[in-house]
Design a protein around this motif. Structure first.
Motif, PDB file in Angstrom:
ATOM      1  N   GLY A   9      -1.174  -6.545   3.473  1.00  0.00           N
ATOM      2  CA  GLY A   9      -0.987  -5.500   2.342  1.00  0.00           C
ATOM      3  C   GLY A   9      -1.605  -4.179   2.968  1.00  0.00           C
ATOM      4  N   PRO A  12      -4.127   0.888  -0.545  1.00  0.00           N
ATOM      5  CA  PRO A  12      -5.402   1.347  -0.327  1.00  0.00           C
ATOM      6  C   PRO A  12      -6.539   0.298   0.125  1.00  0.00           C
ATOM      7  N   SER A  13      -6.609  -0.640  -0.498  1.00  0.00           N
ATOM      8  CA  SER A  13      -7.475  -1.764  -0.130  1.00  0.00           C
ATOM      9  C   SER A  13      -7.312  -2.145   1.379  1.00  0.00           C
ATOM     10  N   GLU A  32       2.495  -5.075   6.194  1.00  0.00           N
ATOM     11  CA  GLU A  32       2.850  -4.511   4.902  1.00  0.00           C
ATOM     12  C   GLU A  32       4.153  -4.660   4.481  1.00  0.00           C
ATOM     13  N   LYS A  33       4.522  -5.325   3.441  1.00  0.00           N
ATOM     14  CA  LYS A  33       5.951  -5.867   3.102  1.00  0.00           C
ATOM     15  C   LYS A  33       6.996  -4.506   2.996  1.00  0.00           C
ATOM     16  N   HIS A  34       6.679  -3.490   2.604  1.00  0.00           N
ATOM     17  CA  HIS A  34       7.204  -2.346   2.400  1.00  0.00           C
ATOM     18  C   HIS A  34       7.221  -1.143   3.437  1.00  0.00           C
ATOM     19  N   ARG A  42       4.606   5.302  -5.055  1.00  0.00           N
ATOM     20  CA  ARG A  42       4.108   4.780  -6.299  1.00  0.00           C
ATOM     21  C   ARG A  42       2.996   5.839  -6.808  1.00  0.00           C
ATOM     22  N   ARG A  44       0.176   6.140  -9.173  1.00  0.00           N
ATOM     23  CA  ARG A  44      -0.984   5.342  -9.759  1.00  0.00           C
ATOM     24  C   ARG A  44      -2.124   6.184 -10.310  1.00  0.00           C
ATOM     25  N   GLN A 102      -4.367   8.419  -6.255  1.00  0.00           N
ATOM     26  CA  GLN A 102      -4.430   7.482  -5.199  1.00  0.00           C
ATOM     27  C   GLN A 102      -3.270   7.559  -4.096  1.00  0.00           C
ATOM     28  N   ASP A 159      -3.036  -7.855  -0.694  1.00  0.00           N
ATOM     29  CA  ASP A 159      -1.429  -7.487  -1.132  1.00  0.00           C
ATOM     30  C   ASP A 159      -1.316  -7.554  -2.557  1.00  0.00           C
ATOM     31  N   ASP A 286      -6.389  -5.636  -5.873  1.00  0.00           N
ATOM     32  CA  ASP A 286      -5.419  -6.131  -7.062  1.00  0.00           C
ATOM     33  C   ASP A 286      -4.994  -7.505  -6.573  1.00  0.00           C
ATOM     34  N   LEU A 299      -8.611   1.219  -9.039  1.00  0.00           N
ATOM     35  CA  LEU A 299      -8.705   1.411  -7.777  1.00  0.00           C
ATOM     36  C   LEU A 299     -10.294   1.132  -7.360  1.00  0.00           C
TER      37      LEU A 299
HETATM   38  N1  APR Z   1       3.318  -9.171   2.526  1.00  0.00           N
HETATM   39  C1  APR Z   1       2.691  -8.143   2.924  1.00  0.00           C
HETATM   40  N2  APR Z   1       2.416  -6.975   2.078  1.00  0.00           N
HETATM   41  C2  APR Z   1       2.513  -7.178   0.597  1.00  0.00           C
HETATM   42  C3  APR Z   1       3.004  -8.536   0.128  1.00  0.00           C
HETATM   43  C4  APR Z   1       3.228  -9.392   1.184  1.00  0.00           C
HETATM   44  N3  APR Z   1       3.689 -10.543   0.466  1.00  0.00           N
HETATM   45  N4  APR Z   1       2.657  -8.350  -1.110  1.00  0.00           N
HETATM   46  C5  APR Z   1       2.625  -7.128  -1.401  1.00  0.00           C
HETATM   47  N5  APR Z   1       2.277  -6.300  -0.414  1.00  0.00           N
HETATM   48  C6  APR Z   1       2.007  -5.022  -0.318  1.00  0.00           C
HETATM   49  C7  APR Z   1       2.464  -3.964  -1.257  1.00  0.00           C
HETATM   50  O1  APR Z   1       3.566  -3.596  -0.924  1.00  0.00           O
HETATM   51  C8  APR Z   1       1.377  -3.049  -1.186  1.00  0.00           C
HETATM   52  O2  APR Z   1       1.516  -1.947  -0.708  1.00  0.00           O
HETATM   53  O3  APR Z   1       0.482  -5.105  -0.447  1.00  0.00           O
HETATM   54  C9  APR Z   1      -0.117  -3.733  -0.899  1.00  0.00           C
HETATM   55  C10 APR Z   1      -0.977  -3.972  -2.206  1.00  0.00           C
HETATM   56  O4  APR Z   1      -1.299  -2.733  -2.454  1.00  0.00           O
HETATM   57  P1  APR Z   1      -1.705  -2.339  -4.140  1.00  0.00           P
HETATM   58  O5  APR Z   1      -0.812  -2.882  -4.990  1.00  0.00           O
HETATM   59  O6  APR Z   1      -1.931  -1.078  -4.189  1.00  0.00           O
HETATM   60  O7  APR Z   1      -3.148  -3.034  -4.196  1.00  0.00           O
HETATM   61  P2  APR Z   1      -4.578  -2.555  -3.574  1.00  0.00           P
HETATM   62  O8  APR Z   1      -4.482  -2.219  -2.359  1.00  0.00           O
HETATM   63  O9  APR Z   1      -5.504  -3.646  -3.891  1.00  0.00           O
HETATM   64  O10 APR Z   1      -4.849  -1.341  -4.500  1.00  0.00           O
HETATM   65  C11 APR Z   1      -5.694  -1.145  -5.609  1.00  0.00           C
HETATM   66  O11 APR Z   1      -6.173  -0.545  -7.865  1.00  0.00           O
HETATM   67  O12 APR Z   1      -5.725   1.369  -9.314  1.00  0.00           O
HETATM   68  C12 APR Z   1      -5.408  -0.011  -8.822  1.00  0.00           C
HETATM   69  O13 APR Z   1      -3.230  -1.073  -9.247  1.00  0.00           O
HETATM   70  C13 APR Z   1      -3.957  -0.026  -8.356  1.00  0.00           C
HETATM   71  O14 APR Z   1      -2.762  -0.304  -6.223  1.00  0.00           O
HETATM   72  C14 APR Z   1      -4.062  -0.018  -7.054  1.00  0.00           C
HETATM   73  C15 APR Z   1      -5.284  -0.861  -6.870  1.00  0.00           C
END
Ligand code: APR
Ligand code: PHB
Length: 390
Positions: A9, A12-13, A32-34, A42, A44, A102, A159, A286, A299
């Motif tokens: 993933g 941000p995390s 990262e998938k995308h 995105r 946020r 974000q 992720d 997340d 976040l």
């Molecule tokens: N394989 C690889 N990457 C993946 C997969 C997978 N199977 N599934 C999801 N991802 C990627 C997503 O494309 C995304 O870029 O993991 C990333 C997760 O990022 P976030 O959803 O932004 O989660 P996180 O980094 O924990 O961010 C914290 O806080 O304010 C909230 O929801 C808000 O995104 C924010 C989060």
């Protein structure tokens, strides 16, 4: 491929952990998938607590946030057409938050990873963690026709809510706690001057509304909408009219409207998965927990996970001390649940719930009346909003 920490993933995390570990000489790979463009498109949340801002500095990614982010010493809660100010600075003992999107944080983290030549692999398909409960875990992914195996010491599942990491933990091991709210938020980003320099959280019988911002020329607004609503149901004009309805008249009168740059509906959900560790797989952000956005905790909760995990990994690699890793899940969850409580409280106090009874309205009114009349209640709100200590 071989690395010390394989991070699934690139949100941000994952990026923040990758950057912090790299600075300590701990080798890691982000899968990262995308594409990067997709991740950066995105929109946020945008309220950053002090501890997170400090962590961004430590990661050598805080410079632009320092320059362009706006320090906010308070915000407003509107109720029955009246604005009440929450003085965060006063009631939190001198603390503040930074308003900085974000998306910008993610961009800064990507730039830092580029600068240090960090390994971030985009468009990684079919990412799968394996052998998580052994000392030799690994992750596989596919790039086109090629399947790659990454051997590592630890896997970090960063992720997001829909990711593969949490789903790879056996159901018998994981407990999931979930509360789905019977409404969503319709959000609009518009290139207009914000109606207020400070955020306004507005309680109204037609539904909650929020006035937020990204910069002096970029506004972010939200209105509570029924779950069944679709973005297509909402023209820009309909959105602005509804927002105005839900704001105090003096605020509505000075609202500058314009075309929306982005418009989307997000459902409101609270979710926690326990534990946040399965063998040598660690969940963060997340992937393990979600909050409704009302308290601006999402976040920031992700950032506190990264803080704990980063320190635990540094202790492990530099001092052979595994206690931080052993204690990670319990420590992270203790703070996660406090963010859950605060987000639930803010959401419950400020939204209009379908099917609610007059008694519920009276309690909401009393909750706000108590808040505005009690320094203790204000302090409780303020210390949670600026972020509890890590
Ligand atoms: N394989 C690889 N990457 C993946 C997969 C997978 N199977 N599934 C999801 N991802 C990627 C997503 O494309 C995304 O870029 O993991 C990333 C997760 O990022 P976030 O959803 O932004 O989660 P996180 O980094 O924990 O961010 C914290 O806080 O304010 C909230 O929801 C808000 O995104 C924010 C989060
Ligand atoms: C935002 O600016 O997007 C925002 C701010 C505060 C919140 C939620 C969202 O509580």
């Amino acid at each position: 491929m071989k690395t010390q920490v394989c991070i699934i993933g690139g949100g941000p995390s994952g990026l923040l952990l990758s950057q912090l570990l790299h600075l300590q000489g701990i080798d890691n790979v982000v899968l990262e998938k995308h594409s990067r463009e997709y991740v950066l498109a995105r929109i946020r949340a945008g309220v950053i607590e002090h501890g997170f801002a400090k962590l961004m500095q430590e990661a050598q990614c805080g410079e632009r946030m320092q320059r362009e982010g706006q320090v906010h010493e308070g915000f407003f809660i509107a109720n029955a057409g009246v604005l009440h100010r929450v003085d965060l600075h006063k009631y939190s003992g001198g603390n503040t938050v930074i308003v900085y999107g974000q998306t910008e944080i993610t961009r800064d983290l990507y730039e830092a990873r580029d600068r240090m030549k960090g390994a971030v692999i985009h468009n990684a398909e079919d990412v799968r963690p394996h052998e998580m409960t052994t000392a030799t875990p690994y992750v596989t992914y596919r790039l086109g026709d090629e399947v790659v195996r990454v051997d590592c010491d630890f896997i970090v599942g960063a992720d997001g809510f829909h990711g593969v990491s949490r789903k790879s933990i056996p159901k018998t091991v994981l407990t999931e706690y979930e509360k789905v709210y019977p409404f969503g938020w319709l959000g609009v980003l518009s290139r207009t001057p914000p109606v207020s320099e400070e955020l306004i959280y507005s309680r109204h019988e037609r539904g909650f509304a929020l006035c937020s911002l990204r910069s002096p020329v970029l506004s972010r607004y939200y209105v509570q909408v029924p779950l069944a609503d679709k973005v297509e149901d909402w023209s820009d004009d309909a959105f602005w009219a509804e927002l105005k309805h839900r704001l105090p008249a003096e605020v509505a009168a000075r609202l500058v409207t314009g075309p929306s740059i982005e418009k989307s509906i997000a459902p409101l959900r609270s979710f926690v998965a326990e534990p946040m560790r399965y063998g040598n797989l660690f969940l963060a952000g997340d992937a393990a927990h979600i909050v409704p956005p009302t308290g601006a905790r999402g976040l920031n909760s992700a950032a506190s996970d990264i803080y704990y995990l980063y320190h635990a990994m540094v202790a492990y690699y530099k001092r052979s001390d595994a206690s931080g890793l052993e204690g990670y899940s319990a420590k992270a969850l203790a703070r996660v649940w406090k963010a859950q409580r605060f987000s639930w409280w803010m959401t419950t106090m400020l939204h209009t719930f379908p099917g609610s009874i007059e008694y519920d309205h009276k309690l909401q009114e009393t909750e706000l009346a108590y808040l505005f009349s009690s320094a203790a209640a204000m302090s409780s709100l303020a210390e949670n909003y600026v972020g509890l200590p890590f």
